[in-house]
Design a protein around this motif. Structure first.
Motif, PDB file in Angstrom:
ATOM      1  N   THR A 150      35.131  61.002  25.805  1.00  0.00           N
ATOM      2  CA  THR A 150      34.104  60.848  26.927  1.00  0.00           C
ATOM      3  C   THR A 150      34.677  59.778  27.635  1.00  0.00           C
ATOM      4  OG1 THR A 150      32.410  61.493  25.429  1.00  0.00           O
ATOM      5  CG2 THR A 150      31.591  60.163  27.544  1.00  0.00           C
ATOM      6  N   VAL A 151      35.135  59.762  28.766  1.00  0.00           N
ATOM      7  CA  VAL A 151      35.475  58.737  29.775  1.00  0.00           C
ATOM      8  C   VAL A 151      34.619  57.849  30.242  1.00  0.00           C
ATOM      9  CG1 VAL A 151      36.863  58.167  31.932  1.00  0.00           C
ATOM     10  CG2 VAL A 151      37.631  59.928  30.484  1.00  0.00           C
ATOM     11  N   SER A 152      34.651  56.536  29.849  1.00  0.00           N
ATOM     12  CA  SER A 152      33.401  55.464  30.766  1.00  0.00           C
ATOM     13  C   SER A 152      33.850  55.313  31.972  1.00  0.00           C
ATOM     14  CB  SER A 152      33.536  54.335  29.688  1.00  0.00           C
ATOM     15  OG  SER A 152      33.099  53.303  30.586  1.00  0.00           O
ATOM     16  N   THR A 153      32.690  55.154  32.863  1.00  0.00           N
ATOM     17  CA  THR A 153      32.975  54.765  34.198  1.00  0.00           C
ATOM     18  C   THR A 153      33.751  53.386  34.273  1.00  0.00           C
ATOM     19  OG1 THR A 153      30.618  55.386  34.665  1.00  0.00           O
ATOM     20  CG2 THR A 153      31.560  53.565  35.999  1.00  0.00           C
ATOM     21  N   SER A 164      41.824  55.600  35.630  1.00  0.00           N
ATOM     22  CA  SER A 164      41.001  56.408  36.376  1.00  0.00           C
ATOM     23  C   SER A 164      40.778  57.643  35.704  1.00  0.00           C
ATOM     24  CB  SER A 164      41.459  56.708  37.845  1.00  0.00           C
ATOM     25  OG  SER A 164      42.478  57.591  37.611  1.00  0.00           O
ATOM     26  N   MET A 165      39.578  58.104  35.773  1.00  0.00           N
ATOM     27  CA  MET A 165      39.282  59.486  35.228  1.00  0.00           C
ATOM     28  C   MET A 165      40.435  60.673  35.609  1.00  0.00           C
ATOM     29  SD  MET A 165      36.002  61.030  37.448  1.00  0.00           S
ATOM     30  CE  MET A 165      35.048  59.522  38.046  1.00  0.00           C
ATOM     31  N   LYS A 197      44.862  64.055  33.566  1.00  0.00           N
ATOM     32  CA  LYS A 197      46.112  64.450  33.624  1.00  0.00           C
ATOM     33  C   LYS A 197      46.851  64.461  32.118  1.00  0.00           C
ATOM     34  CE  LYS A 197      49.939  63.867  36.263  1.00  0.00           C
ATOM     35  NZ  LYS A 197      50.816  62.776  37.182  1.00  0.00           N
ATOM     36  N   VAL A 198      46.517  63.614  31.291  1.00  0.00           N
ATOM     37  CA  VAL A 198      47.166  63.426  30.063  1.00  0.00           C
ATOM     38  C   VAL A 198      46.474  64.374  29.140  1.00  0.00           C
ATOM     39  CG1 VAL A 198      48.258  61.186  30.511  1.00  0.00           C
ATOM     40  CG2 VAL A 198      46.125  61.253  29.177  1.00  0.00           C
ATOM     41  N   MET A 199      45.262  64.745  29.395  1.00  0.00           N
ATOM     42  CA  MET A 199      44.558  65.594  28.350  1.00  0.00           C
ATOM     43  C   MET A 199      44.759  67.200  28.692  1.00  0.00           C
ATOM     44  SD  MET A 199      40.703  63.816  27.973  1.00  0.00           S
ATOM     45  CE  MET A 199      40.597  64.627  26.476  1.00  0.00           C
ATOM     46  N   GLY A 200      45.282  67.700  29.656  1.00  0.00           N
ATOM     47  CA  GLY A 200      45.762  68.901  30.003  1.00  0.00           C
ATOM     48  C   GLY A 200      44.133  69.453  30.001  1.00  0.00           C
ATOM     49  N   ASP A 201      44.061  70.514  29.426  1.00  0.00           N
ATOM     50  CA  ASP A 201      42.833  71.452  29.251  1.00  0.00           C
ATOM     51  C   ASP A 201      41.984  71.159  28.262  1.00  0.00           C
ATOM     52  OD1 ASP A 201      44.303  72.734  27.466  1.00  0.00           O
ATOM     53  OD2 ASP A 201      44.107  74.666  28.654  1.00  0.00           O
ATOM     54  N   ALA A 202      42.248  69.938  27.426  1.00  0.00           N
ATOM     55  CA  ALA A 202      41.375  69.674  26.347  1.00  0.00           C
ATOM     56  C   ALA A 202      39.987  68.986  26.743  1.00  0.00           C
ATOM     57  CB  ALA A 202      42.139  68.409  25.489  1.00  0.00           C
ATOM     58  N   CYS A 209      38.069  67.340  38.540  1.00  0.00           N
ATOM     59  CA  CYS A 209      39.317  67.302  37.323  1.00  0.00           C
ATOM     60  C   CYS A 209      38.756  67.503  35.961  1.00  0.00           C
ATOM     61  CB  CYS A 209      39.882  65.930  37.618  1.00  0.00           C
ATOM     62  SG  CYS A 209      38.970  64.502  37.312  1.00  0.00           S
ATOM     63  N   GLY A 210      37.777  68.604  35.852  1.00  0.00           N
ATOM     64  CA  GLY A 210      37.664  69.240  34.574  1.00  0.00           C
ATOM     65  C   GLY A 210      37.029  68.559  33.546  1.00  0.00           C
ATOM     66  N   TYR A 211      36.041  67.647  34.037  1.00  0.00           N
ATOM     67  CA  TYR A 211      35.071  67.182  33.074  1.00  0.00           C
ATOM     68  C   TYR A 211      33.989  68.245  32.805  1.00  0.00           C
ATOM     69  CZ  TYR A 211      37.939  63.032  32.964  1.00  0.00           C
ATOM     70  OH  TYR A 211      38.924  62.038  32.908  1.00  0.00           O
ATOM     71  N   SER A 212      33.555  68.251  31.619  1.00  0.00           N
ATOM     72  CA  SER A 212      32.538  69.367  31.468  1.00  0.00           C
ATOM     73  C   SER A 212      31.009  69.142  31.183  1.00  0.00           C
ATOM     74  CB  SER A 212      32.886  70.496  30.281  1.00  0.00           C
ATOM     75  OG  SER A 212      33.251  69.613  29.065  1.00  0.00           O
ATOM     76  N   ALA A 213      30.974  67.697  31.500  1.00  0.00           N
ATOM     77  CA  ALA A 213      29.389  67.292  31.262  1.00  0.00           C
ATOM     78  C   ALA A 213      29.428  65.841  32.024  1.00  0.00           C
ATOM     79  CB  ALA A 213      28.843  67.295  29.832  1.00  0.00           C
ATOM     80  N   ILE A 214      28.231  65.561  32.333  1.00  0.00           N
ATOM     81  CA  ILE A 214      28.027  64.305  32.868  1.00  0.00           C
ATOM     82  C   ILE A 214      27.027  63.456  31.962  1.00  0.00           C
ATOM     83  CG2 ILE A 214      27.313  62.612  34.785  1.00  0.00           C
ATOM     84  CD1 ILE A 214      29.669  64.208  35.433  1.00  0.00           C
ATOM     85  N   PHE A 215      27.479  62.579  31.422  1.00  0.00           N
ATOM     86  CA  PHE A 215      26.503  61.533  30.545  1.00  0.00           C
ATOM     87  C   PHE A 215      26.123  60.361  31.314  1.00  0.00           C
ATOM     88  CE2 PHE A 215      27.679  62.325  25.880  1.00  0.00           C
ATOM     89  CZ  PHE A 215      28.156  63.844  26.159  1.00  0.00           C
ATOM     90  N   VAL A 216      24.854  60.339  31.680  1.00  0.00           N
ATOM     91  CA  VAL A 216      24.176  59.348  32.361  1.00  0.00           C
ATOM     92  C   VAL A 216      23.789  58.124  31.119  1.00  0.00           C
ATOM     93  CG1 VAL A 216      22.475  58.404  34.253  1.00  0.00           C
ATOM     94  CG2 VAL A 216      23.813  60.949  34.398  1.00  0.00           C
TER      95      VAL A 216
END
Ligand code: FNR
Length: 367
Positions: free
Chosen positions: A108-111, A116-117, A122-127, A152-159
């Motif tokens: 999970t990438v933080s704001t 940057s996201m 890019k370094v995660m490929g399709d993980a 860019c391939g994030y599959s959910a938004i955690f608010v």
């Protein structure tokens, strides 16, 4: 995969981090709000809940596969959003994300990530990866972040909903330490076209950027109306992180979100609030089976994961556990991940179960 680090207990990881990091950075990670009542009760709370194991059930093969928000994960955990990871290791998020990607553990990438996201993607490929939103005081910037995450391939938004304002963190005040003030955690803002347009940054001056980001970072006026608005703007699953009250879990469901994280932000927001594990049962009673119930706060060992899942969480997030591992870069995070997987396998088998679907039949009692 290169793992050169031997077995390290979570306490040993913390000790290593304390030894290696500068005081302000270490205490920023380790400490909580106020007198740290809630921080402590997250880990102490786990000790009060006990597993009542079953025996003679052929546990020769265990399977930890779990669906996390529509993503098939080999394990029932993801890495929690932790901002400013460059204060722990120079490669910061890139090292942690690579470690997660190798094991297909969602990251999970933080704001407030320093990279940057897009760089992280890019370094995660399709993980598998999720994006965490600290909803800025400007909705246009919030939406811009969400649209970039979609792209860019994030599959959910955690608010994150437990941070309308920053918690009262005594240690950081004493140390006069906040990573943003040192220019960390600007990655998503400085690459955002809407922010750049609004902030009208006229120079490359870091202090100016820090001030512009700081003034927009949180939004104390957020309400359920904002959740409704975001629901209408994205098809990605939305998860509200920082739910402790069953009534809020129900409201989340009523507003069309796909999941919640039962969380007190690792004891960093309202000191004196309920421990995450004690908050879980009432929330499970209210919404189990209708939305995904994620959980975080105080998880240090595989048996903690088993307790949370047996009490009804669908999956969990780990925060400090991997953050301390990041002291050793990608290798350190990989070591934490593989060790936690081994511990969960052991705790599951010794509880008398072979997969996670029937775990709720295992008794967990409060002592
Ligand atoms: C966090 N947490 C957090 N949460 C969030 O939504 N966005 C963020 O940027 C951060 N940043 C952050 C930094 C640090 C140093 C810590 C320790 C925590 C909270 C995090 O996602 C999670 O809720 C807790 O860390 C869970 O508790 P444990 O696992 O650390 O006990």
């Amino acid at each position: 995969m290169s793992q050169t680090i031997g077995f390290r207990s979570p306490e040993e990881w913390e000790r290593v981090a304390k030894e290696r990091l500068e005081k302000g950075a270490f205490e920023y990670i380790q400490s909580g709000a106020g007198i740290e009542e809630t921080l402590q009760s997250n880990t102490e709370g786990f000790k009060q809940w006990k597993i009542v194991p079953r025996v003679l059930r052929n546990v020769s093969k265990v399977d930890l596969t779990k669906d996390i928000l529509g993503t098939v994960s080999p394990v029932p955990f993801a890495l929690a959003p932790v901002g400013f990871q460059t204060i722990i290791h120079q490669e910061g998020e890139l090292a942690a994300a690579k470690a997660a990607a190798i094991h297909q553990v969602p990251y999970t990438v933080s704001t407030v990530s320093t990279s940057s996201m897009e760089e992280i993607a890019k370094v995660m490929g399709d993980a598998p990866r999720f994006f965490q939103l600290y909803w800025p005081s400007d909705d246009d910037i919030a939406l811009s972040f969400v649209k970039r995450a979609e792209k860019c391939g994030y599959s959910a938004i955690f608010v994150t909903v437990d941070t309308p304002i920053l918690g009262f963190r005594e240690q950081d005040k004493q140390n006069q330490y906040f990573p943003l003030s040192k220019g960390q955690g600007l990655g998503n803002y400085l690459t955002d076209p809407v922010f750049k347009e609004k902030a009208k940054l006229i120079t490359e001056e870091t202090q100016e950027a820090i001030a512009e980001v700081s003034s927009r970072l949180f939004n104390p006026s957020l309400t359920w109306e904002n959740v409704k608005w975001l629901r209408s703007k994205t098809n990605l699953p939305i998860v509200l992180k920082g739910i402790l009250h069953a009534g809020d879990a129900k409201l989340a469901m009523d507003h069309g979100v796909n999941g919640i994280v039962v969380s007190n932000h690792g004891g960093r927001q309202l000191d004196g609030s309920i421990s995450s594990i004690d908050a879980l049962p009432a929330i499970v009673d209210e919404v189990k089976g209708q939305i995904d119930i994620l959980f975080d706060g105080g998880i240090r060992r595989g048996s903690d994961v088993i307790k949370a899942l047996a009490l009804g969480a669908d999956s969990v997030l780990i925060g400090r556990l991997f953050a301390y591992g990041l002291t050793n870069g990608q290798d350190g995070v990989e070591t934490v991940i593989t060790q936690l997987i081994a511990e969960i396998q052991s705790a599951l088998a010794l509880s008398g179960e072979t997969d996670l679907s029937s775990l709720q039949q295992i008794e967990v009692v409060k002592t």
